[in-house]
Design a protein around this motif. Structure first.
Motif, short mmCIF file in Angstrom:
data_model
loop_
_atom_site.label_atom_id
_atom_site.label_comp_id
_atom_site.label_asym_id
_atom_site.label_seq_id
_atom_site.Cartn_x
_atom_site.Cartn_y
_atom_site.Cartn_z
N ARG A 14 -1.92 -19.93 2.58
CA ARG A 14 -2.68 -20.93 1.84
C ARG A 14 -3.81 -20.28 1.05
NH1 ARG A 14 -2.49 -26.19 2.23
NH2 ARG A 14 -1.34 -26.11 4.18
N LYS A 15 -4.04 -20.82 -0.16
CA LYS A 15 -5.13 -20.33 -0.99
C LYS A 15 -6.47 -20.77 -0.41
CE LYS A 15 -2.42 -20.27 -5.25
NZ LYS A 15 -2.27 -20.81 -6.62
N GLU A 181 -5.63 -19.40 -10.92
CA GLU A 181 -4.61 -20.03 -10.07
C GLU A 181 -4.86 -21.54 -10.00
OE1 GLU A 181 -3.71 -16.73 -6.67
OE2 GLU A 181 -5.58 -17.83 -6.51
N ASP A 182 -3.79 -22.30 -9.94
CA ASP A 182 -3.91 -23.73 -9.69
C ASP A 182 -4.31 -23.97 -8.24
OD1 ASP A 182 -3.23 -24.36 -12.22
OD2 ASP A 182 -1.21 -25.09 -11.78
N LYS A 183 -5.26 -24.87 -8.05
CA LYS A 183 -5.66 -25.28 -6.71
C LYS A 183 -5.75 -26.80 -6.69
CE LYS A 183 -8.30 -21.08 -5.64
NZ LYS A 183 -9.62 -20.53 -5.22
N GLU A 225 -1.06 -24.51 -2.19
CA GLU A 225 -2.13 -24.53 -3.19
C GLU A 225 -3.14 -25.64 -2.92
OE1 GLU A 225 0.24 -24.88 -6.70
OE2 GLU A 225 0.38 -22.71 -6.97
#
Length: 429
Positions: A14-15, A181-183, A225
């Motif tokens: 996981r980010k 990055e997409d979150k 994300e």
């Protein structure tokens, strides 16, 4: 920033994100109640907003003199700054409520208290004056909004409004997104665990989706994300019929605690993998008046074991990777819908940002703590995301300010009614 909605949905890589709570403004810690009334919060609001509006008036109409209500002269154009009061024919009165309780006729509560005969009054420390003209619509404004008005006094003693100046959107900090990055942040409201509308299986499917235990590789990639979950109020429904002032039998005591236990089991699963903020709502076991203080952590024995679980205030404000997010559990917008008119929830949300006040109807028709030297609901910094929970339907749009501010407005539907949550993406553009 884009927004989408989903219905319901291994171990993930996981980010991560950087989180900073900004709830200190809404915390009642060093306040002492000494029987004070609500005039002081109105004075604090007027003082702060008047200083701001005076600085804007010099650019708005520099050649028009500024005066107080007491200094008005018939026929002379000027600018006055004060707090609006809306005289409403249908506004509920406690004496009327008492008389209707004693009558045989049933009391029908209207959805909206607007009436064609409603009118606005502006007041400051020196006095008050009735407002006239078509520029300032009583259907748009509510009691508690501070504005600057350009106009002149008529021979009838009214103030004929020629133009109006609102505070407008507050200054906004630049979002400090550090990666490309997409979150995603998941916004949920109106779970109402324990109610007849609640579907535990539906919520469990959502939990499995968030934690990556559901779906194919693509869906699990999206789950990885998700960096934060916000639960915006009305998470449980307590059977209030049991709270009649009598001692409860052990069976009834368990009925009271079951909804919270059910919620804790699900929150524990989320907190094990994703940071989660839970806000109190109007139905939750918290103080009624705004700002609502955090739900007691001891209600959640499973969730509180994780440092990713945070019990927060309502309103709730925080920064995630430099993106400022502000929102409520819906009481402020629900109250505006009763005492003014708008085409949807997003329009009411837009007004609160332009008035620079989260809950202008406090303390008139919406309960709040009687602060003595400040008004915590004033918006001093414009958020990048503004959400409101427990609404009838999903809605979103971008609001643009005069100084380049961009705000994502999000209306979060009740999960128990729709099975929907809202998932905005934070992307570096």
């Amino acid at each position: 920033m884009a927004a989408m909605e989903i219905d319901t949905e291994k171990n993930l890589q996981r980010k991560q994100s950087t989180y900073q709570s900004l709830d200190e403004t809404f915390e009642i810690q060093n306040e002492t109640y000494r029987g004070q009334q609500y005039s002081q919060i109105y004075f604090a609001r007027l003082h702060m907003m008047r200083t701001l509006l005076y600085s804007l008036v010099t650019h708005w109409k520099p050649h028009v003199p500024v005066c107080t209500v007491l200094e008005l002269e018939e026929g002379k154009e000027c600018i006055i700054v004060g707090t609006l009061y809306k005289h409403m024919k249908l506004k509920p009165c406690i004496l009327d409520e008492y008389s209707k309780e004693r009558s045989a006729l049933p009391l029908v509560k209207p959805h909206n208290f607007m009436h064609p005969d409603d009118h606005l009054v502006l007041e400051d420390e020196s006095g008050r004056v009735k407002l006239g003209g078509s520029v300032l619509s009583p259907s748009v404004y509510v009691t508690g909004v501070v504005v600057a008005l350009h106009g002149k006094e008529t021979d009838a003693g009214d103030f004929m409004v020629l133009d109006v100046l609102e505070a407008g959107l507050a200054p906004q900090i630049e979002p400090q997104l550090k990666s490309r990055e997409d979150k995603y942040v998941v916004f949920i409201s109106g779970v109402n665990a324990g109610s007849s509308l609640s579907n535990p299986l539906q919520f469990q499917l959502l939990v499995d989706h968030i934690t990556g235990h559901l779906g194919d590789e693509k869906e699990q990639g999206i789950a990885a994300e998700i960096v934060h979950v916000v639960i915006a109020g009305n998470s449980v429904e307590i059977p209030l019929g049991l709270l009649n002032g009598q001692n409860l039998a052990s069976k009834d005591q368990s009925r009271l605690s079951e909804p919270v236990q059910e919620l804790d089991i699900l929150l524990t699963q989320i907190a094990a993998g994703v940071p989660v903020d839970i806000m109190p709502g109007s139905n939750d076991p918290a103080n009624f008046s705004l700002p609502q203080q955090p739900l007691n952590r001891w209600l959640f024995p499973g969730s509180r074991a994780y440092n990713t679980f945070r019990s927060c205030t309502n309103p709730h404000c925080f920064e995630l990777d430099g993106v400022r997010i502000l929102g409520t559990s819906g009481q402020n917008i629900d109250d505006l819908k009763k005492y003014s008119e708008g085409k949807d929830e997003l329009e009411f949300m837009e007004r609160t940002l332009k008035w620079r006040h989260l809950a202008p109807t406090t303390p008139n028709t919406l309960g709040c703590y009687p602060f003595t030297d400040r008004d915590p609901f004033l918006i001093e910094s414009c958020p990048h995301v503004y959400f409101v929970g427990n609404q009838d339907k999903y809605g979103t749009r971008i609001l643009k300010g005069s100084e380049g501010q961009l705000v994502r407005l999000i209306s979060i539907p009740k999960f128990c009614n729709t099975g929907m949550v809202v998932v905005p993406a934070f992307e570096d553009s």
